[in-house]
Design a protein around this motif. Structure first.
Motif, short mmCIF file in Angstrom:
data_model
loop_
_atom_site.label_atom_id
_atom_site.label_comp_id
_atom_site.label_asym_id
_atom_site.label_seq_id
_atom_site.Cartn_x
_atom_site.Cartn_y
_atom_site.Cartn_z
N ILE B 110 -3.40 -1.42 8.57
CA ILE B 110 -2.73 -1.38 7.17
C ILE B 110 -3.79 -2.00 6.38
O ILE B 110 -4.16 -1.43 5.43
CB ILE B 110 -1.53 -1.91 7.18
CG1 ILE B 110 -0.43 -1.22 7.89
CG2 ILE B 110 -0.94 -2.16 5.59
CD1 ILE B 110 0.83 -1.69 8.26
N CYS B 178 5.61 -4.83 3.06
CA CYS B 178 5.84 -3.33 3.41
C CYS B 178 6.13 -2.73 1.99
O CYS B 178 5.89 -1.68 1.58
CB CYS B 178 6.64 -3.24 4.44
SG CYS B 178 6.03 -3.96 5.89
N THR B 181 3.48 -2.14 -0.44
CA THR B 181 2.32 -1.51 -0.03
C THR B 181 2.85 0.12 -0.25
O THR B 181 2.16 0.63 -0.88
CB THR B 181 2.12 -1.73 1.24
OG1 THR B 181 1.69 -3.19 1.51
CG2 THR B 181 0.81 -0.94 1.83
N SER B 182 4.29 0.22 0.00
CA SER B 182 4.76 1.61 -0.32
C SER B 182 4.82 1.92 -1.62
O SER B 182 4.36 2.99 -2.09
CB SER B 182 6.13 1.72 0.53
OG SER B 182 6.14 1.43 1.70
N LEU B 185 1.48 2.86 -2.92
CA LEU B 185 0.92 4.12 -2.40
C LEU B 185 1.65 5.23 -3.29
O LEU B 185 1.16 6.39 -3.61
CB LEU B 185 1.11 4.44 -0.76
CG LEU B 185 0.44 3.51 0.02
CD1 LEU B 185 0.72 3.79 1.45
CD2 LEU B 185 -1.33 3.65 -0.23
N ASP B 186 2.84 5.05 -3.41
CA ASP B 186 3.65 6.09 -4.47
C ASP B 186 3.11 5.92 -5.77
O ASP B 186 2.74 7.35 -6.37
CB ASP B 186 5.43 5.28 -4.22
CG ASP B 186 5.83 5.54 -3.09
OD1 ASP B 186 5.31 6.42 -2.14
OD2 ASP B 186 6.89 5.11 -2.81
N SER B 278 -4.27 6.52 2.45
CA SER B 278 -2.97 6.20 2.21
C SER B 278 -2.24 6.80 3.47
O SER B 278 -0.88 6.51 3.63
CB SER B 278 -2.67 7.17 0.89
OG SER B 278 -3.33 6.81 -0.11
N LYS B 279 -2.31 8.15 3.92
CA LYS B 279 -1.76 8.52 4.83
C LYS B 279 -1.42 7.88 6.08
O LYS B 279 -0.71 7.70 6.67
CB LYS B 279 -2.26 9.98 5.46
CG LYS B 279 -1.72 11.18 5.09
CD LYS B 279 -2.52 12.56 5.02
CE LYS B 279 -2.92 12.87 6.54
NZ LYS B 279 -3.73 14.20 6.69
N ARG B 282 0.67 4.83 5.38
CA ARG B 282 2.06 5.25 5.55
C ARG B 282 2.54 5.53 7.13
O ARG B 282 3.56 5.12 7.24
CB ARG B 282 2.43 6.74 4.97
CG ARG B 282 2.62 6.47 3.46
CD ARG B 282 2.89 7.77 2.53
NE ARG B 282 2.20 8.02 1.36
CZ ARG B 282 3.02 7.37 0.41
NH1 ARG B 282 4.12 6.77 0.58
NH2 ARG B 282 2.54 7.51 -0.76
N GLN B 283 1.76 6.01 8.00
CA GLN B 283 2.02 6.18 9.37
C GLN B 283 2.12 4.83 9.91
O GLN B 283 3.07 4.59 10.61
CB GLN B 283 1.11 6.88 9.72
CG GLN B 283 1.01 8.47 9.59
CD GLN B 283 -0.17 8.98 10.04
OE1 GLN B 283 -0.39 9.02 11.30
NE2 GLN B 283 -1.05 9.90 9.42
N LEU B 285 2.75 2.00 8.32
CA LEU B 285 4.19 1.12 8.02
C LEU B 285 5.43 1.69 8.83
O LEU B 285 6.25 0.87 8.94
CB LEU B 285 4.26 1.51 6.42
CG LEU B 285 3.22 0.56 5.50
CD1 LEU B 285 3.46 0.86 4.12
CD2 LEU B 285 3.56 -0.99 5.65
N ARG B 286 5.68 3.03 8.87
CA ARG B 286 6.49 3.81 9.53
C ARG B 286 6.76 2.98 10.90
O ARG B 286 7.93 2.85 11.44
CB ARG B 286 6.38 5.29 9.36
CG ARG B 286 7.60 6.01 9.94
CD ARG B 286 7.10 7.62 10.27
NE ARG B 286 6.18 7.43 11.25
CZ ARG B 286 5.26 8.37 11.28
NH1 ARG B 286 5.29 9.80 10.51
NH2 ARG B 286 4.20 8.46 12.27
#
Lengths: 163, 376
Positions: B110, B178, B181-182, B185-186, B278-279, B282-283, B285-286
């Protein structure tokens, strides 16, 4: 890992497969200085590129300077060949600039830092250090801080240890 | 003025003359000096002169124990310092066979990808400013600032991170990290659409970069050019894909390539890399697992077994390799830093030959060089 070293037959002193997971190399070779251009041509013809060129000051243990080349491919199946070439102290090495342009700056850096000269380099001059420097910075007898390995390290409480 | 310039002190009509660009030129990223031989406005020869920011990192490495080199690594390239810092950690972990906990692996991905985004944003900002557009700079700086704040909170520094440790990372991340960061990205999705309108569709930008400074795939191989410049020439080489390190093999991402090889293609590749990064984030973080980030206190002194190790990562600028040689003692025998900008810049004399002097900055800027990383 590709099993065949490309067109290197007869050019190498030693050659062995290496464990990429452990060392980062797929193959390791040694060769004589005179064969360096031929080795470079073989790699170049097989589509490899000169990834890195550097030297090691091995005068203390071997009384040699060692040139280190790594050749690799720009693809998803990497094949990194480490080529080591030991030189007598003060000896020159043949330049491979005519084979691959990347060697131009890399050989200049080796000359700058280690004082190794390359025969046939079009313009061998210093690259990182000032032009009028009277030293080669990465030689082991230059700028050595005595006891560098015993430099103060914080102890478990974060205090600097006495040396 | 240096002697070598004066000797050809032309001035007479029809003769070539020298022009020094840098090392203090405002658009000359850092301290690069370009010695240009011009005929009229056409470049006949270009010679980059480097070394102004040489700080002897490789020499320093030989004069201290292995862990003490760690803070040096992010200073090599202060714009994607995290990637360089973690490269050294991972190289040492490879030498010593140290396990890294899952949570730390994900956090490393990340922060590395955040760092890549911030580096690419900075490149777009400064590149567009180099060729005359000041406004986008301020918008992009605004975005980058958010990343720096997020990183500052978790690592304690804005640029020269020393966040990695052999076997983990220094500090754990929390829920706020988290969320931030999300949220970033949004926000970035909408912002990238705006930049597309503001920069990519701007006719002046297109005319300054399209068809300018073409680097073809064979030139890249000849000089060892890697990174976005190589991918813009159609070669899908990315160390994260070719030699997956850490846990990069677990993520679904593309390696964007284009075939034009010009400045515009290099811009487009970087924009798409921001989306891919970014992709990945996101993965990560998920899937971020729980657990410790640094189960054992890292050893302060250790003696790796003698031998050579090579470790490569994909930095924001290309293939960054570390060649570590141990003689079995507490200090490195040698650490060679194979920095991507060094090789990328080495190709410039060939690329610049025959172009117009007005395009110099557009071309040199487009390969995203960081001079301290070249000079080391």
């Amino acid at each position: 890992m590709s099993a065949v070293a490309p067109g290197l037959d007869g050019l190498l002193l030693t050659s062995a497969a290496d464990d990429h997971n452990k060392t980062g190399f797929h193959h390791r070779h040694t060769c004589a200085a005179a064969e360096l251009p031929a080795v470079a041509r073989a790699f170049d013809a097989a589509g490899y590129y000169l990834e890195m060129l550097t030297a090691e000051d091995r005068r203390a243990e071997l009384e040699k300077m060692r040139l280190v080349y790594t050749w690799n491919v720009l693809s998803n199946t990497p094949d990194r060949h480490l080529v080591q070439c030991d030189l007598e102290v003060g000896a020159t090495a043949p330049s491979v600039v005519a084979v691959t342009a990347a060697a131009d700056w890399m050989e200049r850096e080796v000359y700058d830092m280690y004082g190794v000269r390359f025969d046939g380099h079009p313009d061998l001059k210093r690259i990182l250090l000032p032009d009028d420097s009277d030293f080669h910075a990465l030689l082991k007898d230059f700028g050595r801080i005595d006891g560098g390995g015993d430099a103060p390290v914080a102890d478990d409480d974060g205090h600097a240890e006495e040396t | 003025m240096p002697e070598e310039i004066r000797e050809d002190d032309a001035g007479a009509m029809g003769e070539s003359y020298y022009l020094n660009m840098g090392p203090q030129h405002p658009s000359m990223h850092g301290v690069l000096r370009l010695k240009l031989r011009l005929l009229g406005e056409e470049i006949q020869d270009a010679e980059p002169v480097i070394g102004y920011a040489h700080r002897a990192h490789e020499k320093m490495a030989e004069n201290r124990i292995w862990p003490m080199f760690l803070p040096n690594t992010s200073r090599v390239d202060y714009l994607s310092g995290m990637i360089y810092n973690l490269a050294y950690c991972q190289a040492i972990e490879k030498m010593l066979d140290i396990e890294v906990p899952e949570r730390a692996q994900y956090i490393r991905v990340i922060v590395s990808e955040l760092n890549r985004i911030s580096s690419h944003l900075l490149w777009i900002a400064t590149y567009v400013m180099d060729i005359g557009g000041v406004t986008p700079f301020l918008y992009l700086w605004d975005d980058r600032e958010i990343i720096l704040d997020i990183m500052d909170r978790v690592t304690g520094s804005r640029l020269t991170y020393c966040y990695g440790r052999f076997g983990g990372v220094t500090m754990d991340v929390d829920d706020l990290f988290c969320e931030q960061t999300s949220a970033f990205l949004d926000r970035l999705v909408g912002r990238m659409v705006e930049y597309d309108k503001l920069v990519r569709k701007n006719v002046i930008f297109i005319q300054r970069s399209k068809g300018v400074g073409v680097i073809d795939a064979d030139t890249c191989r000849q000089y060892g050019v890697t990174g976005p410049s190589l991918r813009a020439a159609g070669v899908a080489y990315d160390v994260r894909r070719a030699e997956p390190y850490g846990i990069y093999d677990r993520f679904d991402f593309e390696v964007p390539t284009l075939t034009e090889g010009d400045c515009l293609a290099r811009y487009d590749v970087r924009v798409r890399e921001i989306e891919e990064a970014s992709k990945i984030i996101r993965q990560a973080l998920r899937d971020l697992p729980g657990g410790l980030v640094m189960p054992e206190k890292p050893k302060k002194k250790f003696k790796p077994s003698p031998g050579e190790t090579y470790f490569a990562v994909e930095s924001a600028r290309g293939h960054f390799g570390m060649y570590l040689v141990s003689d079995g003692s507490e200090t490195p025998f040698k650490i060679k830093l194979r920095t991507p900008s060094f090789s990328n810049l080495a190709a410039m004399p060939k690329v610049l030959r025959g172009t117009m002097v007005a395009d110099t900055i557009a071309i040199v800027g487009s390969i995203d060089i960081v001079l301290p990383e070249i000079d080391r």
